[in-house]
Design a protein around this motif. Structure first.
Motif, mmCIF file in Angstrom:
data_model
loop_
_atom_site.group_PDB
_atom_site.id
_atom_site.type_symbol
_atom_site.label_atom_id
_atom_site.label_comp_id
_atom_site.label_asym_id
_atom_site.label_seq_id
_atom_site.Cartn_x
_atom_site.Cartn_y
_atom_site.Cartn_z
ATOM 1 N N GLN A 162 0.845 -1.347 0.093
ATOM 2 C CA GLN A 162 -0.155 -0.068 0.062
ATOM 3 C C GLN A 162 0.928 1.245 -0.131
ATOM 4 O O GLN A 162 0.624 2.283 -0.623
ATOM 5 N N GLY A 181 -17.932 0.305 0.634
ATOM 6 C CA GLY A 181 -17.209 -0.401 1.719
ATOM 7 C C GLY A 181 -15.845 -0.752 1.281
ATOM 8 O O GLY A 181 -14.785 -0.814 2.543
ATOM 9 N N ALA A 183 -13.676 1.315 0.223
ATOM 10 C CA ALA A 183 -12.997 2.440 0.785
ATOM 11 C C ALA A 183 -12.034 2.133 1.820
ATOM 12 O O ALA A 183 -10.749 3.133 1.885
ATOM 13 N N ARG A 184 -12.253 1.181 2.835
ATOM 14 C CA ARG A 184 -11.247 0.912 3.705
ATOM 15 C C ARG A 184 -9.818 0.500 3.281
ATOM 16 O O ARG A 184 -8.920 0.269 3.955
ATOM 17 N N PHE A 185 -9.986 -0.042 2.029
ATOM 18 C CA PHE A 185 -8.650 -0.500 1.165
ATOM 19 C C PHE A 185 -7.787 0.853 0.815
ATOM 20 O O PHE A 185 -6.745 0.522 0.311
ATOM 21 N N ALA A 187 -5.864 4.652 1.549
ATOM 22 C CA ALA A 187 -5.397 5.656 2.513
ATOM 23 C C ALA A 187 -5.276 6.741 1.824
ATOM 24 O O ALA A 187 -4.859 6.923 0.604
ATOM 25 N N ASN A 188 -5.225 8.071 2.484
ATOM 26 C CA ASN A 188 -4.859 9.374 1.950
ATOM 27 C C ASN A 188 -3.511 9.596 1.738
ATOM 28 O O ASN A 188 -2.553 9.085 2.492
ATOM 29 N N ASP A 197 -4.376 -0.698 -1.172
ATOM 30 C CA ASP A 197 -3.784 -1.652 -0.380
ATOM 31 C C ASP A 197 -4.253 -3.234 -1.203
ATOM 32 O O ASP A 197 -5.217 -3.518 -1.083
#
Length: 251
Positions: A162, A181, A183-185, A187-188, A197
């Protein structure tokens, strides 16, 4: 130089390995064990590298089953050694003596095994293939050969991590259209960039599909140029081409 082969206890006692670039005959940007016939490396040198892999897998070079990989969710079933390469992104077999192989240079190489049933698989899982269901399709194909997914183990080999996988908002939108859902994979990152990720997403898809065990070896292809080829790193370095890593498993 001796080949370096990463293995997983989860796939033991089956002969398998995620081969690094160490121990190969290629030179220049391909320095090491480049096993990609589709690269611009010398064909005879690639053949030497592949012969070394075959020897390590204790099969003939002809028994290294491979694919013309196209980032699909298509799976090919192999029951005999064959030099032709089907257009697909995963292989499955219940036939001893055939080494299933996948080529990667940032995408996920995933090796599967139901040792009880004597069925194995190997998948090339980039973001597109993983999103479209290549991992689930591999499990389906293994079940058709007699495997049980609850008894199946999958190991993700060296892939881009990631922290090294920067993507744009249009990439993010593709995943959001599939399932918010996901979106949890992400990061900014810097500005409108995000970090995806890929191995985390692969593990999620495997576990959601009901696999018995799934893990990632934890190796990042981008961050370790001594051991791994990386398409993205080659682009950032302005190199004309890049080597391909090989991963293999056999009954």
């Amino acid at each position: 130089m001796t080949l370096e082969i990463l293995t997983s206890d989860a796939l033991s006692p089956l002969r398998h390995g995620f081969f690094t670039r160490r121990g190969g005959a290629s030179s220049g940007v391909f320095h090491g064990l480049n096993c990609g016939p589709g690269s611009s490396d010398l064909a005879e040198v690639v053949q030497i590298n592949r012969a070394r892999v075959a020897d390590a897998m204790q099969v003939t070079p002809e028994a290294l089953a491979g694919l013309h990989q196209v980032h699909s969710a298509d799976v090919a079933v192999v029951d005999s050694p064959c030099t032709s390469k089907p257009q697909a992104d995963a292989l499955v077999t219940a036939t001893p003596g055939i080494a299933l192989t996948i080529l990667t240079a940032d995408c996920q190489p995933v090796l599967f095994a139901d040792n009880k049933a004597g069925v194995i698989g190997a998948a090339h899982a980039g973001w597109r293939g993983t999103l479209d269901g290549i991992l689930e399709a591999t499990l389906d194909a293994m079940e058709a050969q007699g495997a049980r997914r609850a008894d199946t183990v999958a190991v993700i080999g060296p892939t881009i991590s990631q922290r090294a996988y920067e993507v744009g908002p249009e990439f993010f939108d593709i995943f959001m259209a599939e399932d918010p859902g996901f979106a949890r994979f992400f990061a900014n990152g810097q500005g409108d960039r995000l970090q995806f990720d890929l191995p985390g997403f692969g593990l999620f898809r495997l576990r959601a599909a009901g696999i018995g065990q799934a893990e990632w070896t934890g190796h990042c292809t981008y961050d370790d140029p001594v051991r791994f080829f990386s398409y993205r790193r080659s682009v950032h370095a302005g190199e004309a081409d890049y080597g391909r890593l090989i991963s293999a498993i056999r009954l």
